[in-house]
Scaffold this motif. Sequence first.
Motif, PDB file in Angstrom:
ATOM      1  N   GLU A   1      -5.372  -8.721   0.228  1.00 31.52           N
ATOM      2  CA  GLU A   1      -5.309  -7.272   0.425  1.00 31.52           C
ATOM      3  C   GLU A   1      -6.660  -6.636   0.116  1.00 31.52           C
ATOM      4  O   GLU A   1      -7.158  -5.791   0.873  1.00 31.52           O
ATOM      5  CB  GLU A   1      -4.221  -6.674  -0.466  1.00 31.52           C
ATOM      6  CG  GLU A   1      -3.954  -5.203  -0.244  1.00 31.52           C
ATOM      7  CD  GLU A   1      -3.243  -4.907   1.060  1.00 31.52           C
ATOM      8  OE1 GLU A   1      -3.216  -3.718   1.448  1.00 31.52           O
ATOM      9  OE2 GLU A   1      -2.719  -5.838   1.702  1.00 31.52           O
TER      10      GLU A   1
ATOM     11  N   TYR B   1     -10.792  -4.567   2.517  1.00 29.53           N
ATOM     12  CA  TYR B   1     -11.576  -3.365   2.252  1.00 29.53           C
ATOM     13  C   TYR B   1     -12.979  -3.651   1.728  1.00 29.53           C
ATOM     14  O   TYR B   1     -13.740  -2.718   1.494  1.00 29.53           O
ATOM     15  CB  TYR B   1     -10.842  -2.482   1.225  1.00 29.53           C
ATOM     16  CG  TYR B   1      -9.426  -2.171   1.603  1.00 29.53           C
ATOM     17  CD1 TYR B   1      -9.131  -1.239   2.587  1.00 29.53           C
ATOM     18  CD2 TYR B   1      -8.360  -2.830   0.980  1.00 29.53           C
ATOM     19  CE1 TYR B   1      -7.817  -0.962   2.945  1.00 29.53           C
ATOM     20  CE2 TYR B   1      -7.045  -2.554   1.331  1.00 29.53           C
ATOM     21  CZ  TYR B   1      -6.782  -1.621   2.312  1.00 29.53           C
ATOM     22  OH  TYR B   1      -5.483  -1.353   2.662  1.00 29.53           O
TER      23      TYR B   1
ATOM     24  N   ARG C   1     -12.749   4.054  -3.896  1.00 26.48           N
ATOM     25  CA  ARG C   1     -12.192   2.852  -4.483  1.00 26.48           C
ATOM     26  C   ARG C   1     -10.791   2.521  -3.990  1.00 26.48           C
ATOM     27  O   ARG C   1     -10.017   3.401  -3.586  1.00 26.48           O
ATOM     28  CB  ARG C   1     -12.162   2.989  -6.018  1.00 26.48           C
ATOM     29  CG  ARG C   1     -13.525   3.419  -6.584  1.00 26.48           C
ATOM     30  CD  ARG C   1     -13.593   3.338  -8.073  1.00 26.48           C
ATOM     31  NE  ARG C   1     -13.565   1.972  -8.586  1.00 26.48           N
ATOM     32  CZ  ARG C   1     -14.643   1.184  -8.639  1.00 26.48           C
ATOM     33  NH1 ARG C   1     -15.813   1.593  -8.210  1.00 26.48           N
ATOM     34  NH2 ARG C   1     -14.540  -0.028  -9.147  1.00 26.48           N
ATOM     35  N   VAL C   2     -10.490   1.235  -4.021  1.00 29.04           N
ATOM     36  CA  VAL C   2      -9.126   0.741  -3.950  1.00 29.04           C
ATOM     37  C   VAL C   2      -8.611   0.650  -5.384  1.00 29.04           C
ATOM     38  O   VAL C   2      -9.332   0.188  -6.280  1.00 29.04           O
ATOM     39  CB  VAL C   2      -9.079  -0.645  -3.281  1.00 29.04           C
ATOM     40  CG1 VAL C   2      -7.725  -1.317  -3.503  1.00 29.04           C
ATOM     41  CG2 VAL C   2      -9.362  -0.537  -1.794  1.00 29.04           C
TER      42      VAL C   2
ATOM     43  N   LEU D   1     -15.879  -0.867   0.966  1.00 27.32           N
ATOM     44  CA  LEU D   1     -16.142  -0.525  -0.430  1.00 27.32           C
ATOM     45  C   LEU D   1     -17.626  -0.637  -0.755  1.00 27.32           C
ATOM     46  O   LEU D   1     -18.175   0.178  -1.501  1.00 27.32           O
ATOM     47  CB  LEU D   1     -15.328  -1.429  -1.353  1.00 27.32           C
ATOM     48  CG  LEU D   1     -13.804  -1.223  -1.319  1.00 27.32           C
ATOM     49  CD1 LEU D   1     -13.107  -2.272  -2.174  1.00 27.32           C
ATOM     50  CD2 LEU D   1     -13.427   0.179  -1.781  1.00 27.32           C
TER      51      LEU D   1
ATOM     52  N   GLU E   1       0.837  -1.195   0.000  1.00 25.46           N
ATOM     53  CA  GLU E   1       0.000   0.000   0.000  1.00 25.46           C
ATOM     54  C   GLU E   1       0.870   1.242   0.000  1.00 25.46           C
ATOM     55  O   GLU E   1       1.818   1.364   0.783  1.00 25.46           O
ATOM     56  CB  GLU E   1      -0.930   0.026   1.211  1.00 25.46           C
ATOM     57  CG  GLU E   1      -1.903   1.191   1.170  1.00 25.46           C
ATOM     58  CD  GLU E   1      -2.957   1.153   2.264  1.00 25.46           C
ATOM     59  OE1 GLU E   1      -3.567   2.202   2.520  1.00 25.46           O
ATOM     60  OE2 GLU E   1      -3.159   0.074   2.863  1.00 25.46           O
TER      61      GLU E   1
ATOM     62  N   LEU F   1     -13.098  -2.000  -6.765  1.00 21.63           N
ATOM     63  CA  LEU F   1     -11.704  -2.168  -7.166  1.00 21.63           C
ATOM     64  C   LEU F   1     -11.509  -1.636  -8.577  1.00 21.63           C
ATOM     65  O   LEU F   1     -12.236  -2.031  -9.500  1.00 21.63           O
ATOM     66  CB  LEU F   1     -11.315  -3.648  -7.143  1.00 21.63           C
ATOM     67  CG  LEU F   1      -9.972  -4.009  -7.797  1.00 21.63           C
ATOM     68  CD1 LEU F   1      -8.798  -3.451  -6.994  1.00 21.63           C
ATOM     69  CD2 LEU F   1      -9.843  -5.522  -7.981  1.00 21.63           C
TER      70      LEU F   1
ATOM     71  N   PHE G   1      -0.869  -0.617  -4.202  1.00 18.99           N
ATOM     72  CA  PHE G   1      -2.296  -0.453  -3.945  1.00 18.99           C
ATOM     73  C   PHE G   1      -2.449   0.931  -3.305  1.00 18.99           C
ATOM     74  O   PHE G   1      -1.636   1.326  -2.472  1.00 18.99           O
ATOM     75  CB  PHE G   1      -2.801  -1.479  -2.916  1.00 18.99           C
ATOM     76  CG  PHE G   1      -3.424  -2.714  -3.496  1.00 18.99           C
ATOM     77  CD1 PHE G   1      -2.804  -3.443  -4.493  1.00 18.99           C
ATOM     78  CD2 PHE G   1      -4.650  -3.168  -3.021  1.00 18.99           C
ATOM     79  CE1 PHE G   1      -3.362  -4.606  -4.994  1.00 18.99           C
ATOM     80  CE2 PHE G   1      -5.218  -4.316  -3.510  1.00 18.99           C
ATOM     81  CZ  PHE G   1      -4.581  -5.047  -4.505  1.00 18.99           C
ATOM     82  N   THR G   2      -3.483   1.669  -3.688  1.00 23.37           N
ATOM     83  CA  THR G   2      -3.846   2.878  -2.954  1.00 23.37           C
ATOM     84  C   THR G   2      -5.317   2.793  -2.594  1.00 23.37           C
ATOM     85  O   THR G   2      -6.102   2.122  -3.265  1.00 23.37           O
ATOM     86  CB  THR G   2      -3.590   4.164  -3.766  1.00 23.37           C
ATOM     87  OG1 THR G   2      -4.295   4.112  -5.006  1.00 23.37           O
ATOM     88  CG2 THR G   2      -2.101   4.340  -4.043  1.00 23.37           C
ATOM     89  N   THR G   3      -5.686   3.462  -1.525  1.00 29.13           N
ATOM     90  CA  THR G   3      -7.055   3.403  -1.025  1.00 29.13           C
ATOM     91  C   THR G   3      -7.652   4.798  -0.966  1.00 29.13           C
ATOM     92  O   THR G   3      -6.935   5.804  -0.904  1.00 29.13           O
ATOM     93  CB  THR G   3      -7.110   2.772   0.372  1.00 29.13           C
ATOM     94  OG1 THR G   3      -6.317   3.567   1.280  1.00 29.13           O
ATOM     95  CG2 THR G   3      -6.557   1.357   0.361  1.00 29.13           C
TER      96      THR G   3
END
Length: 281
Positions: A97, A101, A60-61, A105, A13, A112, A48-50
């Motif tokens: 991962e 979330y 979104r992820v 989400l 992340e 995603l 990955f960003t959240t």
Amino acid sequence: MSTEADVPQTPLEASSPFELRVGLSKDVPETTVRQALASGDMGFLHSFTTGSAVDGPGVRVVAWTAGCMWRCAYCHNPDTWSMRNGMPVSIATATEELAKYRNGLKIMKGGLTISGGEPLMQHKFVTRLFAAAKGMGVHTALDSNGYYGDLLSDDELASIDLILLDIKAWDPARHLRYVGMALEPTLAFARRLAALGRPIWIRHVVVPGWTDDEATPRGIADFAASLGNVERVDVLPFHQMGRYKWSNLNLTYRLADVEPPSDEAMQRSIDAFRAAGLRAY
């Protein structure tokens, strides 16, 4: 096959996709890379960003893949051009991962998004991760330039809820100068999605001196309106947040002195799409 455990770990992340990440899979054997691409058992991810609210509906992820065959003049993540800069991540790890979330989400009506780089350079891994997301009841979106759209079967496309299709320019010669690849495969993929009734959001970046003329948005708008499946157009301003990466990677950056577009230039482009009957923002 070697796993991500064989490689010194950087956190998957990231706080932002603008983090510079290089050489994260440089020690992975070439045979392992080829096996991963063929099976989809492993992918090569920048991060990955959240919490994104600009990469599809809701919050979104985003899984940012490494590897891209285009060389966009304004690219803010040139470190994602090379798959070797990405982190080797097994499909099991990526799924775990995402699972962290999934409840949030759903509550935030997000999902995603797989972006890049160009995700379809790793289409086996991408489709497997989307299948895992769908198994969790998570909305799926693919952010792609569409050049390798033919790699996806109709069944695989059916598991992708939304395509965010990047159209960089309209004039074929300018497009070739701008990204180093032909425009037609992107348009062919758009026409195929229209024939299948798969929803599209068009994404277009306004770059002063490159795509801020009247003809570019008008041409893209007329094409998008003709498809019948374009739900939305995101008109995005050029920015310089990734300029430092070009310098760090010893790359020649042709847009180093270009300023972001004015509010008036942005509105002109938005108005061109709206004049064609499209929802544009």
